[in-house]
Design an enzyme around this catalytic site. Structure first.
Site, short mmCIF file in Angstrom:
data_model
loop_
_atom_site.label_atom_id
_atom_site.label_comp_id
_atom_site.label_asym_id
_atom_site.label_seq_id
_atom_site.Cartn_x
_atom_site.Cartn_y
_atom_site.Cartn_z
N CYS A 19 -25.52 17.65 -8.53
CA CYS A 19 -24.89 16.54 -7.80
C CYS A 19 -25.95 15.67 -7.14
O CYS A 19 -26.89 16.19 -6.52
CB CYS A 19 -23.92 17.07 -6.76
SG CYS A 19 -22.60 18.09 -7.47
N TYR A 21 -25.93 13.93 -4.53
CA TYR A 21 -25.95 13.87 -3.06
C TYR A 21 -25.97 15.25 -2.41
O TYR A 21 -25.64 15.39 -1.24
CB TYR A 21 -24.74 13.10 -2.55
CG TYR A 21 -23.43 13.48 -3.22
CD1 TYR A 21 -23.02 14.81 -3.31
CD2 TYR A 21 -22.59 12.52 -3.77
CE1 TYR A 21 -21.83 15.17 -3.91
CE2 TYR A 21 -21.39 12.86 -4.38
CZ TYR A 21 -21.02 14.19 -4.45
OH TYR A 21 -19.84 14.55 -5.04
N CYS A 22 -26.34 16.30 -3.14
CA CYS A 22 -26.23 17.67 -2.61
C CYS A 22 -27.14 17.87 -1.40
O CYS A 22 -28.37 17.86 -1.52
CB CYS A 22 -26.60 18.68 -3.71
SG CYS A 22 -26.52 20.39 -3.14
N GLY A 68 -25.35 26.36 -2.68
CA GLY A 68 -25.28 26.60 -4.12
C GLY A 68 -23.86 26.70 -4.66
O GLY A 68 -22.95 26.17 -4.11
N SER A 124 -14.33 21.43 -4.92
CA SER A 124 -15.05 20.16 -4.82
C SER A 124 -14.61 19.24 -5.96
O SER A 124 -14.88 19.51 -7.13
CB SER A 124 -16.56 20.39 -4.90
OG SER A 124 -17.00 21.12 -3.77
N ARG A 136 -21.31 13.92 -9.87
CA ARG A 136 -21.20 15.36 -10.05
C ARG A 136 -21.40 15.73 -11.52
O ARG A 136 -20.44 15.90 -12.28
CB ARG A 136 -19.85 15.86 -9.51
CG ARG A 136 -19.65 15.55 -8.03
CD ARG A 136 -18.39 16.18 -7.47
NE ARG A 136 -18.43 17.62 -7.52
CZ ARG A 136 -19.08 18.39 -6.65
NH1 ARG A 136 -19.75 17.85 -5.64
NH2 ARG A 136 -19.06 19.70 -6.78
N CYS A 256 -16.26 22.36 13.77
CA CYS A 256 -17.55 22.48 14.45
C CYS A 256 -18.14 21.09 14.70
O CYS A 256 -18.17 20.25 13.81
CB CYS A 256 -18.50 23.30 13.59
SG CYS A 256 -20.12 23.56 14.35
N CYS A 277 -26.43 27.39 11.39
CA CYS A 277 -25.64 26.25 10.91
C CYS A 277 -25.98 26.00 9.45
O CYS A 277 -27.16 26.08 9.06
CB CYS A 277 -25.95 25.00 11.75
SG CYS A 277 -25.13 23.49 11.16
N ASP A 278 -24.97 25.66 8.66
CA ASP A 278 -25.18 25.42 7.24
C ASP A 278 -26.06 24.20 6.99
O ASP A 278 -26.71 24.10 5.94
CB ASP A 278 -23.82 25.23 6.55
CG ASP A 278 -23.92 25.34 5.04
OD1 ASP A 278 -24.74 26.14 4.57
OD2 ASP A 278 -23.17 24.63 4.33
#
Length: 370
Positions: A19, A21-22, A68, A124, A136, A256, A277-278
């Site tokens: 993708c 914009y990942c 991922g 997604s 994508r 969050c 945090c991710d």
């Protein structure tokens, strides 16, 4: 009674898509170790033991899998995880599951497993084909829209619970009506529009990244369409509206950073490493390892407190904002995409609230009574 959420990356930053914009491809590229591979079974067992330690009857834990692309760990991994989680679970502790996926590997066997274990799936899908296939692509550079839509239809057929995760790019934000039309045509009742972010250390905004003006324009156009359906008794869950009305009706913060405050999440990489945090799964924020340490110990690390309490610059626009109590400055990572723009004189969130305040308060009163 505790409610705990653990976000697990069983296949680290591995992915079968590319993708454009990942954000996680960007984050993992900033670490010494870009990918920790697939989580070993021993790590699963030791991690579960250290999560369950200190939990007691009445507590709840949600294991959410992300990447991922988490399904690259394989169906046997998930079968082992759920079996081990049930075997080690303390009496009276409730276990829930969630999965965020691009859907490419969701064949019938995988979908039946998800249904059996009551997984809530985040799929997604950037709504209509032109937008989806523009960003994508698979590892061969081919569009993935038809395959992802097939996964959606497979889950529909088998009764798997899911919501759609659509990346809100600058381009998609221009087409709120088309987005709404797609949701209604495809009978999608739960959707989250995820702001498209610029790279973490980028000095300039990426071309596809959302802007505060596009954010305000998208939701200002979408809201009356959503409101009209709502007043007819047809409820479609749009995550941003859900979170806003939960705040307005006193149900609390359900996303969050929605009120400007950070919390320590528990994001677990494939080697057991834990991060707060991710958006910040970076070497400098690694709290420890869930293979070796209990969850309660990791949450109390000085580094965890430092992450929550790190200073943030205050925008001049925020100082006299009438809506400050509703956002507190907003999520730091999404600041330049949703909130104050590069001029410092425009806030997308503030503009949306300013335009829609009467209708928002009207609906909040109805929801509060309901």
């Amino acid at each position: 009674m505790k409610q705990i959420s653990i976000l697990i990356k069983p296949a680290s930053s591995l992915c079968n898509m590319r993708c454009s914009y990942c954000f996680y491809a960007d984050v993992s590229s900033l670490r010494q170790v870009r990918s920790f591979g697939v989580m070993e079974r021993e790590t699963v067992t030791r991690m579960l033991g250290n999560v369950y330690a200190g939990m007691s009857r009445g507590d709840e834990v949600t294991f959410a899998f992300q990447g991922g692309e988490p399904t690259l760990a394989g169906l046997p991994y998930f079968e082992f995880f759920t079996e081990e989680a049930a075997l080690l679970r303390p009496a009276g502790v409730a276990v829930h599951y969630a999965l965020q996926t691009n859907g490419l590997l969701l064949d019938e066997a995988f979908c039946r497993f998800l249904k059996q274990h009551d997984f809530l799936v985040g799929l997604s899908l950037d709504l209509y084909a032109e937008l989806h296939d523009a960003n994508r692509l698979d590892s061969q550079g081919k569009g993935t829209y038809s395959r992802v839509l097939a996964a959606k239809e497979r889950m529909d057929k088998l009764g798997v619970q899911y919501n759609v995760l659509a990346v809100l790019t600058a381009e998609m934000a221009r087409h709120a009506r088309a987005a709404w039309k797609f949701l209604r045509e495809k009978k999608i009742r739960f959707v989250q529009f995820v702001p498209c972010l610029s790279d973490l250390e980028a000095e300039q905004r990426e071309k596809s990244a959302l802007t505060p003006r596009r954010f305000a324009g998208f939701y200002s156009e979408l809201f009356p369409l959503w409101r009209e359906e709502f007043l007819r008794g047809n409820y479609v869950s749009v995550k941003f509206f859900d979170d806003l009305f939960n705040l307005l009706t006193g149900r609390g913060v359900t996303a969050c950073g929605f009120n400007g405050s950070c919390n320590v999440q528990c994001v677990v990489e494939a080697d057991g490493g834990v991060y707060p945090c991710d958006f910040y799964v970076l070497d400098r924020w690694r709290l420890g390892n869930l293979r070796e340490q209990r969850l309660t110990e990791l949450q109390q690390q000085p580094l965890a407190k430092a992450f929550v309490n790190r200073p943030r610059p205050e925008e001049e626009l925020c100082r006299d904002c009438p809506y400050r109590r509703l956002c507190g400055g907003g999520c730091r990572r999404m600041h330049r995409e949703m909130y104050v723009d590069e001029t410092g004189g425009f806030c997308g969130y503030r503009e949306f609230l300013r335009q829609k305040e009467p209708q928002l308060l009207e609906l909040a009163a109805l929801l509060g009574r309901g």
